[in-house]
Design a protein around this motif. Structure first.
Motif, PDB file in Angstrom:
ATOM      1  N   ARG A 155      13.578 -38.192  32.663  1.00 10.15           N
ATOM      2  CA  ARG A 155      11.759 -37.767  33.844  1.00 10.15           C
ATOM      3  C   ARG A 155      11.450 -35.984  32.771  1.00 10.15           C
ATOM      4  O   ARG A 155      10.382 -36.550  33.263  1.00 10.15           O
ATOM      5  N   ASN A 189       9.494 -36.773  29.980  1.00 11.59           N
ATOM      6  CA  ASN A 189       8.704 -37.800  30.011  1.00 11.59           C
ATOM      7  C   ASN A 189       7.203 -37.433  30.778  1.00 11.59           C
ATOM      8  O   ASN A 189       6.038 -37.692  30.314  1.00 11.59           O
ATOM      9  N   LYS A 190       7.229 -35.905  31.603  1.00 10.70           N
ATOM     10  CA  LYS A 190       6.146 -34.920  32.127  1.00 10.70           C
ATOM     11  C   LYS A 190       6.118 -33.772  31.039  1.00 10.70           C
ATOM     12  O   LYS A 190       5.210 -33.984  30.844  1.00 10.70           O
ATOM     13  N   LYS A 216       5.920 -34.817  27.953  1.00 16.87           N
ATOM     14  CA  LYS A 216       5.171 -36.031  27.130  1.00 16.87           C
ATOM     15  C   LYS A 216       3.558 -35.860  27.209  1.00 16.87           C
ATOM     16  O   LYS A 216       2.828 -35.848  27.367  1.00 16.87           O
ATOM     17  N   ALA A 217       3.990 -36.697  28.964  1.00 20.17           N
ATOM     18  CA  ALA A 217       2.688 -36.713  29.423  1.00 20.17           C
ATOM     19  C   ALA A 217       1.144 -35.100  29.482  1.00 20.17           C
ATOM     20  O   ALA A 217       0.387 -35.919  29.562  1.00 20.17           O
TER      21      ALA A 217
END
Length: 126
Positions: free
Chosen positions: A88, A91-92, A94-95
């Motif tokens: 999680r 992913n944050k 990367k975003a």
């Protein structure tokens, strides 16, 4: 065939996976110790001194150590939760890296050199 194997091993993904497996194994040992040395005694206090490692059931000559299975489930849940939190977070990150930052509106650059030359040409033509 040997050179093809060397190329395969030298690829970044394989090396990343190997590092992940090694770190995962070390992390599993830490979680196992956490469950066996800290969580199980705490649960044992609330359950009247029950040690999960010692929980067994005997059917005929077969002995089922379901306490070890309970400890394995607790280990799995802790590891799965930590991996979930890690994925999680990644992913944050990367975003945030992929989304363009709020760009300030570009200042009006004014007329281009071509526009100015066209105006001069039109003025001279009149």
């Amino acid at each position: 065939m040997l050179s093809e194997f060397k190329d395969f091993i030298a690829k970044g993904n394989v090396m990343d996976m190997a590092v992940g497996i090694i770190i995962g194994a070390a992390f599993t040992a830490i979680v196992t110790s956490l469950v066996e040395d800290l969580i199980n005694p705490i649960i044992g206090v609330f359950m009247g001194g029950v040690d999960f490692g010692g929980l067994t059931a005997t059917v005929g000559e077969a002995t089922f150590t379901y306490g070890n299975f309970i400890m394995a489930i607790i280990n799995f849940l802790i590891i799965a939760f930590v991996v979930f939190m890690l994925v999680r977070y990644v992913n944050k990150v990367k975003a945030a890296a992929e989304s363009p930052a709020e760009e300030a509106p570009a200042e009006d650059p004014g007329p281009s050199e071509l526009d100015i030359l066209k105006e001069i040409r039109d003025s001279l033509a009149k």
